[in-house]
Scaffold this motif. Sequence first.
Motif, short mmCIF file in Angstrom:
data_model
loop_
_atom_site.label_atom_id
_atom_site.label_comp_id
_atom_site.label_asym_id
_atom_site.label_seq_id
_atom_site.Cartn_x
_atom_site.Cartn_y
_atom_site.Cartn_z
N GLN A 1 0.92 -1.32 -0.10
CA GLN A 1 -0.09 -0.09 0.13
C GLN A 1 0.90 1.22 0.34
O GLN A 1 1.73 1.17 0.47
CB GLN A 1 -0.91 -0.10 1.27
CG GLN A 1 -1.87 1.13 1.59
CD GLN A 1 -2.24 1.10 2.71
OE1 GLN A 1 -1.81 1.68 3.74
NE2 GLN A 1 -3.48 0.18 2.82
N ARG B 1 -8.13 9.86 6.89
CA ARG B 1 -8.05 9.43 5.27
C ARG B 1 -8.87 10.34 4.29
O ARG B 1 -8.41 10.30 3.17
CB ARG B 1 -8.94 8.04 4.89
CG ARG B 1 -8.28 6.85 5.79
CD ARG B 1 -8.90 5.39 5.23
NE ARG B 1 -8.25 4.43 6.00
CZ ARG B 1 -8.94 3.85 6.90
NH1 ARG B 1 -10.21 4.16 7.40
NH2 ARG B 1 -8.32 2.99 7.54
N ASN C 1 -4.50 10.02 -0.02
CA ASN C 1 -5.08 9.20 -1.07
C ASN C 1 -4.15 7.81 -0.96
O ASN C 1 -2.94 7.88 -1.01
CB ASN C 1 -4.66 9.89 -2.36
CG ASN C 1 -5.60 10.97 -2.92
OD1 ASN C 1 -6.98 10.85 -2.65
ND2 ASN C 1 -5.23 11.75 -3.81
N VAL D 1 -3.52 4.10 -2.02
CA VAL D 1 -3.43 3.14 -3.35
C VAL D 1 -3.06 1.77 -3.12
O VAL D 1 -2.02 1.57 -2.25
CB VAL D 1 -2.45 3.52 -4.68
CG1 VAL D 1 -2.52 2.81 -5.60
CG2 VAL D 1 -3.14 5.28 -4.87
N ALA E 1 -2.08 9.51 -7.28
CA ALA E 1 -2.79 8.57 -6.40
C ALA E 1 -4.24 8.99 -6.52
O ALA E 1 -4.99 7.84 -6.37
CB ALA E 1 -2.40 8.97 -5.00
N GLN F 1 -7.09 5.58 -7.19
CA GLN F 1 -7.91 5.44 -6.36
C GLN F 1 -9.41 4.82 -7.00
O GLN F 1 -9.79 3.97 -6.25
CB GLN F 1 -8.14 6.34 -5.23
CG GLN F 1 -7.40 6.60 -4.09
CD GLN F 1 -7.87 7.42 -3.06
OE1 GLN F 1 -8.26 8.57 -3.40
NE2 GLN F 1 -7.65 7.15 -1.91
N THR F 2 -9.63 5.50 -7.82
CA THR F 2 -10.92 5.04 -8.64
C THR F 2 -10.75 4.36 -10.23
O THR F 2 -11.54 3.86 -10.63
CB THR F 2 -11.73 6.46 -8.82
OG1 THR F 2 -10.86 7.22 -9.44
CG2 THR F 2 -12.19 6.94 -7.35
#
Length: 484
Positions: free
Chosen positions: A79, A166, A170, A172, A218, A222-223
């Motif tokens: 991570q 959080r 970001n 990942v 990042a 994330q999406t």
Amino acid sequence: MTDTLHTPPPTEAAHHERPFARDPGRWNKEASRALRTGHVRDHTCSAACELVLVHERTPWGWLAWTVPGNGSPSQIPHQIGVLTPAATRSQRLALRWLTRRPARRLALDTVPGSLRFSAAAVALLSVVVGLFSITRGVPTGVALPAMLLAPLLAEHLPDRMDARARAHVNIVEGDSAVRYLQRLATLHTSLVEAAAGSDRYELRRSAEIGQHLMWDAAGLLQTQDTRSQSGGLIARERLMLQLADQVARLIERSSTGDGTAVEDQTCDPGLPLGPYPPGVRPTTPPAPQDAHSTSPLKGTLLMAQTEPGTAARTTDVYLLFAHEPYYPGPGAQEINTTVVAADTLLHPKVHQPDGTRIHNLLTQGRQAGKIVPLSTLTHELNGGADWPTVGDWERVTSDLVQLVHAGLCDALSLGLPEIARALLCAGPHSQVRAYDAAADDFVVYAAPDRAAALAEVGMFLTKLVAERPLWPGDDLLPQLVDQP
């Protein structure tokens, strides 16, 4: 500007290719703890295993590593977390909170799930304190709710704090996404360490831009996956590579004694800017003061320009913007409008990455030699509503004026009359109405007048670049390949 860089940044191989590369003893200690207290990555660990993560904090975020069963260093982080750019003290504390050691939990045989060891300890302590308080006369209606509330807070409050923390990071996960960010982190850490050992503006700015690139990348990952965002990710990696290369060259020049005298020089503020850049100014520079009347105005007008899109990029264009008037010297004319080459937006002393994003918008689908007013970009960005997605144009134009003052780039500096300046600072369908006292009536200026004002500016620019092209400055950043 003085250069106080003492040591060059370490080679890229030393950064984040393995955990705690600078402190192997720390990894051995953390790996031993993981082997004693939790799941490690080996053949006995299923997908449902909650692996022990070893967090390596950095100035820009963290890398979380798993521990292989044989205790050897991991090659790929499990991570990566990237802290928001320009983080405040409280946001940096949130990063430390998220990278704390995991809470120890107690398995419950009677009910599914587990309980935090801290919650169990708080529950036991609250019972003791509550019973003691009751014997001392504290009402039961006060003591009992407190006894119940304390362990509940100890169990659930950390999760709420995690969720709030959080918001500033970001995070990942996934091999392909983490591999990409690991490469970016390798480059960015060298920028951060170079800036930490120097007071040079270029090094500090490079580190700031690198943090924005890490944060943006990042956020995309994330999406989205790396395949769907490949264009934007490649553009960011190219820019990071360019920054690392420029920093390495700056450090090399400093270490060999070949200083940056040209970069450190500043221009005499008494020198007239006029319509000519440094080194080309005549004794009495012309100015377009007779282009229009200097009557008062109440409206604005802007001539429509080609909409940007997927058209080819043309870097041979110019940005025109108005600013607060100033006088470059005693007896000099007022300067209220400036024209610079598009590539000046890539200067490291311009607020980045905003400058590179505006450069991307400015150079898409334009004709060579085109003068594009800032108001044209505002019109193309939904009347200015979309400026926040591109950048802070006020900060960028202020930096451009400072570059011109310091002689770090060439510019066409103009003292435009009020009507001409208003016509170049407005929207495409507005009109400029000026009161004519002699006729006791209003004069309306429309698109043809605006075109004439822009053409006259173009005439001065053409004469100027015929002698020498506008110099955008040195050590420019790379242009964006794709604007996400």
